[in-house]
Design a protein around this motif. Sequence first.
Motif, PDB file in Angstrom:
ATOM      1  N   ARG A  72      48.437  21.604  64.849  1.00  0.00           N
ATOM      2  CA  ARG A  72      48.524  22.924  64.231  1.00  0.00           C
ATOM      3  C   ARG A  72      47.775  23.920  65.091  1.00  0.00           C
ATOM      4  O   ARG A  72      46.634  23.667  65.503  1.00  0.00           O
ATOM      5  N   ARG A  73      48.400  25.037  65.377  1.00  0.00           N
ATOM      6  CA  ARG A  73      47.734  26.104  66.125  1.00  0.00           C
ATOM      7  C   ARG A  73      46.513  26.566  65.347  1.00  0.00           C
ATOM      8  O   ARG A  73      46.591  26.782  64.131  1.00  0.00           O
ATOM      9  N   PRO A  74      45.343  26.718  66.001  1.00  0.00           N
ATOM     10  CA  PRO A  74      44.136  27.124  65.277  1.00  0.00           C
ATOM     11  C   PRO A  74      44.349  28.397  64.472  1.00  0.00           C
ATOM     12  O   PRO A  74      44.928  29.379  64.960  1.00  0.00           O
ATOM     13  N   GLU A 200      41.891  15.962  64.122  1.00  0.00           N
ATOM     14  CA  GLU A 200      41.977  17.315  63.584  1.00  0.00           C
ATOM     15  C   GLU A 200      43.208  17.993  64.181  1.00  0.00           C
ATOM     16  O   GLU A 200      43.326  18.105  65.411  1.00  0.00           O
ATOM     17  N   GLU A 202      44.176  20.987  64.676  1.00  0.00           N
ATOM     18  CA  GLU A 202      43.950  22.109  65.586  1.00  0.00           C
ATOM     19  C   GLU A 202      43.453  21.628  66.945  1.00  0.00           C
ATOM     20  O   GLU A 202      43.848  22.160  67.990  1.00  0.00           O
ATOM     21  N   TRP A 205      46.376  20.087  68.806  1.00  0.00           N
ATOM     22  CA  TRP A 205      47.233  21.139  69.376  1.00  0.00           C
ATOM     23  C   TRP A 205      46.632  21.647  70.686  1.00  0.00           C
ATOM     24  O   TRP A 205      47.345  21.821  71.677  1.00  0.00           O
ATOM     25  N   GLN A 206      45.320  21.880  70.693  1.00  0.00           N
ATOM     26  CA  GLN A 206      44.661  22.323  71.924  1.00  0.00           C
ATOM     27  C   GLN A 206      44.851  21.300  73.045  1.00  0.00           C
ATOM     28  O   GLN A 206      45.140  21.656  74.194  1.00  0.00           O
TER      29      GLN A 206
END
Length: 443
Positions: A72-74, A200, A202, A205-206
Amino acid sequence: MSESQERMCAIVEPSKVADFLAVCEKWDVLATVIGEVTDGDRLTVDWHGERIVDVPPRTVAHEGPVYERPMRRPADLDALQADDAARLPRPTTGAELQAHWLAVVSSPDGADKTWVTEQYDRYVRGNTVLAQPEDAGVVRIDEESNRGIALALDGNARYARLDPYAGAQLNLAEAYRNVAVSGAKPLAVTNCLNFGSPEEPEVMWQFAEAVRGLADGCRALGLPVTGGNVSLYNQTGEVPINPTPVIGVLGVHEDVRARVPSGWRNAGETVLLLGETRPEFGGSAWASVVHGHLGGRPPAPDLTAERSLAELLGALGKQGLVSSAHDLSDGGLAQALAESALRYGVGARLRLTGDPFTALFSESTARVVVTTSDPGGVKTTARWAGVPVTELGTTGGDVLALDGVLDLPLAELRAAWTATLPALFGSPGVAVGTVPAGTVPTS
């Protein structure tokens, strides 16, 4: 061999196994024959006479378990990118510019690292010909031909936090450029990808974006990734570190005697800026140090320009047209000028066109400062490579002078640059002086 030691697997022709093992023994490297390449399409492993593995090799190398972790994008990234560093208050006078310049070069990231690096032997067996604080380390690997390698490692976590895809490419580009400024041809990439918990969404995603950015960047630069490492779960409680893809680039020198150092040695040489400067301050050292700010978008990667610049630097080095070359990255032109001048205590009188703040603190990519006694030759070669050139001034004296803006004595600059790490590590008042010319190998 303990599990913490580095290990590798090599394939050797049967007739050369004894010679291979003899070389390993000479260098105290434990080596063991564990198998042989056979005909057929099966991978087998025996243990004390019992066959414990008999599988198609592809199931081990290519068809292993695959995690499908949620990504998920932060949630805060849009707001973070919208918080543009260009809106931060800027210095408007020469005195303010000088204060900001000193703040950047004396920050832990910008400060002199000699207090740490001089505690280690960086001239192993006398074949290291460039070492810290140069942009790349250069080692002679053949004493007859003087062939050698150059290696640089770079990782800017601020850029990757603002945009992990672009951040990975910016770290790749900086390491690539650092190898190129030494005169070497960049050839291969390694990495250490440092992130928080991939459980996590986010963080995952990173991680995925950084890997995608690195892959696309390597394709654009024509560099293979020959190895790497991933370090995950780097966080305190539920707070992860900023994504930190550290990228290493290795290059080859045909003759290390033609390597190009980063510091200014001679007065009376012309200082040239290669590359284009744009007002790019997102994730910059200036924004972080002066304002404690992280926001906006990082500088735009331009890998086509990086390739052109690397080809130009290789040509300049082979022709002996430049006496020094220093890349611009963290801290922009301000940091590069300070490090170039302080390396051997040679100042310069410079003229900056346009806004001096942008000229000093922008972190636009694909830029290098060089010095030369043949500016015409450099400009002609740069036109051939399609790289913009700006003449900045002339080396000499004990001041970094920006005409009509400020005069920064090297003594004051050095005091700020050298005091930070000794103070942080418990040795206040200890400053490291100029590196004498005789302490650096010259052949």
